[in-house]
Design a protein around this motif. Sequence first.
Motif, mmCIF file in Angstrom:
data_model
loop_
_atom_site.group_PDB
_atom_site.id
_atom_site.type_symbol
_atom_site.label_atom_id
_atom_site.label_comp_id
_atom_site.label_asym_id
_atom_site.label_seq_id
_atom_site.Cartn_x
_atom_site.Cartn_y
_atom_site.Cartn_z
ATOM 1 N N THR A 154 0.871 -1.185 0.000
ATOM 2 C CA THR A 154 0.000 0.000 0.000
ATOM 3 C C THR A 154 0.898 1.223 0.000
ATOM 4 O O THR A 154 1.687 1.433 0.921
ATOM 5 C CB THR A 154 -0.914 0.024 1.240
ATOM 6 O OG1 THR A 154 -1.744 -1.140 1.244
ATOM 7 C CG2 THR A 154 -1.808 1.261 1.207
ATOM 8 N N TYR A 155 0.789 2.013 -1.079
ATOM 9 C CA TYR A 155 1.669 3.180 -1.241
ATOM 10 C C TYR A 155 0.802 4.387 -1.547
ATOM 11 O O TYR A 155 0.083 4.416 -2.560
ATOM 12 C CB TYR A 155 2.657 2.926 -2.387
ATOM 13 C CG TYR A 155 3.643 4.037 -2.632
ATOM 14 C CD1 TYR A 155 4.779 4.159 -1.854
ATOM 15 C CD2 TYR A 155 3.427 4.970 -3.649
ATOM 16 C CE1 TYR A 155 5.689 5.179 -2.078
ATOM 17 C CE2 TYR A 155 4.334 5.989 -3.887
ATOM 18 C CZ TYR A 155 5.463 6.089 -3.095
ATOM 19 O OH TYR A 155 6.373 7.106 -3.318
ATOM 20 N N GLU A 156 0.877 5.382 -0.679
ATOM 21 C CA GLU A 156 0.072 6.601 -0.830
ATOM 22 C C GLU A 156 -1.411 6.269 -1.023
ATOM 23 O O GLU A 156 -2.124 6.911 -1.797
ATOM 24 C CB GLU A 156 0.574 7.433 -2.019
ATOM 25 C CG GLU A 156 2.012 7.884 -1.920
ATOM 26 C CD GLU A 156 2.214 8.903 -0.803
ATOM 27 O OE1 GLU A 156 1.233 9.560 -0.414
ATOM 28 O OE2 GLU A 156 3.357 9.034 -0.312
ATOM 29 N N ARG A 190 -3.544 11.339 -7.342
ATOM 30 C CA ARG A 190 -2.925 12.328 -6.458
ATOM 31 C C ARG A 190 -1.417 12.120 -6.299
ATOM 32 O O ARG A 190 -0.714 13.014 -5.830
ATOM 33 C CB ARG A 190 -3.577 12.271 -5.079
ATOM 34 C CG ARG A 190 -5.000 12.795 -5.054
ATOM 35 C CD ARG A 190 -5.624 12.566 -3.693
ATOM 36 N NE ARG A 190 -7.044 12.903 -3.697
ATOM 37 C CZ ARG A 190 -7.874 12.613 -2.691
ATOM 38 N NH1 ARG A 190 -7.416 11.994 -1.614
ATOM 39 N NH2 ARG A 190 -9.150 12.951 -2.772
ATOM 40 N N ILE A 191 -0.943 10.933 -6.691
ATOM 41 C CA ILE A 191 0.497 10.668 -6.553
ATOM 42 C C ILE A 191 1.254 11.441 -7.628
ATOM 43 O O ILE A 191 1.009 11.280 -8.825
ATOM 44 C CB ILE A 191 0.811 9.160 -6.681
ATOM 45 C CG1 ILE A 191 0.070 8.365 -5.604
ATOM 46 C CG2 ILE A 191 2.310 8.905 -6.568
ATOM 47 C CD1 ILE A 191 0.257 6.863 -5.710
ATOM 48 N N LYS A 192 2.175 12.285 -7.219
ATOM 49 C CA LYS A 192 2.952 13.084 -8.155
ATOM 50 C C LYS A 192 3.886 12.185 -8.976
ATOM 51 O O LYS A 192 4.243 11.088 -8.552
ATOM 52 C CB LYS A 192 3.790 14.121 -7.404
ATOM 53 C CG LYS A 192 2.958 15.116 -6.619
ATOM 54 C CD LYS A 192 3.874 16.067 -5.857
ATOM 55 C CE LYS A 192 3.069 17.060 -5.037
ATOM 56 N NZ LYS A 192 3.956 17.975 -4.264
ATOM 57 N N ALA A 198 10.005 7.898 -7.400
ATOM 58 C CA ALA A 198 10.671 7.458 -6.163
ATOM 59 C C ALA A 198 10.273 6.026 -5.809
ATOM 60 O O ALA A 198 11.105 5.236 -5.346
ATOM 61 C CB ALA A 198 10.315 8.403 -5.020
ATOM 62 N N LEU A 199 9.006 5.683 -6.029
ATOM 63 C CA LEU A 199 8.534 4.314 -5.761
ATOM 64 C C LEU A 199 9.306 3.298 -6.600
ATOM 65 O O LEU A 199 9.809 2.294 -6.079
ATOM 66 C CB LEU A 199 7.036 4.213 -6.074
ATOM 67 C CG LEU A 199 6.441 2.802 -6.126
ATOM 68 C CD1 LEU A 199 6.495 2.139 -4.758
ATOM 69 C CD2 LEU A 199 5.007 2.829 -6.657
ATOM 70 N N ILE A 200 9.418 3.573 -7.891
ATOM 71 C CA ILE A 200 10.122 2.643 -8.785
ATOM 72 C C ILE A 200 11.601 2.563 -8.436
ATOM 73 O O ILE A 200 12.206 1.484 -8.428
ATOM 74 C CB ILE A 200 9.934 3.063 -10.258
ATOM 75 C CG1 ILE A 200 8.451 3.071 -10.625
ATOM 76 C CG2 ILE A 200 10.713 2.125 -11.184
ATOM 77 C CD1 ILE A 200 7.733 1.761 -10.372
ATOM 78 N N GLU A 201 12.203 3.711 -8.136
ATOM 79 C CA GLU A 201 13.626 3.720 -7.772
ATOM 80 C C GLU A 201 13.873 2.875 -6.523
ATOM 81 O O GLU A 201 14.855 2.118 -6.462
ATOM 82 C CB GLU A 201 14.087 5.161 -7.515
ATOM 83 C CG GLU A 201 14.235 5.977 -8.779
ATOM 84 C CD GLU A 201 14.607 7.424 -8.495
ATOM 85 O OE1 GLU A 201 15.192 8.074 -9.379
ATOM 86 O OE2 GLU A 201 14.300 7.898 -7.376
#
Length: 357
Positions: A154-156, A190-192, A198-201
């Motif tokens: 669960t991310y953002e 809403r996720i910029k 940053a998530l993928i990195e």
Amino acid sequence: MFKGIRFKKVLIISIVLVLALGTIATAANQVYQKKLTATYGRIKFKVGGKDVTKEIEKKYNTPAFIVDGRSYVPVRAIAELLDMEIKWDEETYTAEIIDVKSKAYEEELKKRDNEIAELKKEIEKLKEKAEEEKAKKEKDIKDIEKELNSKFGTYEGVDFDIVLKESSNRIDVNITMDLRDVRQENYWNRIKHSDRKALIEDIVDIILSEISNVDIYGSIYDEYYRKDVLTFNKKKNSSLSISYGSSSSSRGYYDRDIEDIVYNEFDKEKIKVYIDDIDTRNYEVYLSIDLDISRSEYVDIKNYELLDTLDRIADKIFYYYDYDHDDDRVIIDIYVDGKYETEYRIYGDEKYGKYYK
């Protein structure tokens, strides 16, 4: 080879029988003498088609002869002709014929058999080791997958399911979400772009911290809309590349061609770039790119240097997409560290592009 050995053994047995019928014979443990009439000169020896009778008689001083229709030949001569060794026991009057080659063959075969047995053992050890390494890798992949789901499941506010698949020198990262729930879609929107990056990195860094020297390919797939909303790859010795959106061209081309053009040209300038959006429609290609450099570094880049890079990108897009009309155009929105800077635009009848604020 074995037929030859069998022939030699039969011949040896015959020679031994002939010796048993010689002038000195043993029967029932008794030795007696017997006079014989022998005929000389009729038996000939040939080796490889060549008559060697005289050579043998001269060498051994024992010509072959015939007695009562039976041929008698010098044992040593025959043995040595057959590459065998003969030993004479003066005390027991025993001629021992030793098949040196056969013995050597047997020793060599035994040696080879032992070597084969050792090689089989080594092969089994290697198989066991390979199975252990395979099992360990599978376990490692599952452990990494579990860690990723624990951190980013669960991310953002968006629920993800992360699955890793490993093949030769490559790991595929399949991230799925389901935006049929309005709240999930709102969270995602809403996720910029910078946070998605940053998530993928973070995901890529965790994988490479455990498994090195591999190419990583992945995507975020929405099960509701049935499309990739984001794709990425991190090749060995290359920077991470991310593509947002999955627009398709009415001319039937693929956005990945444009991605390769952009990444390759900026790689030449040692600038890390992210593609935030690609849209190809009618006779226009639109790009939104984010240069991963600071504002001060961007200011230090001379206008003509960046324009040259953008012109090369546009030229290749025109070429590959066969854009040859005056109203064909390439538009590139440029962001620096997530902030909009300028727009680059070039038309099909222009040689150089321009900036538009």
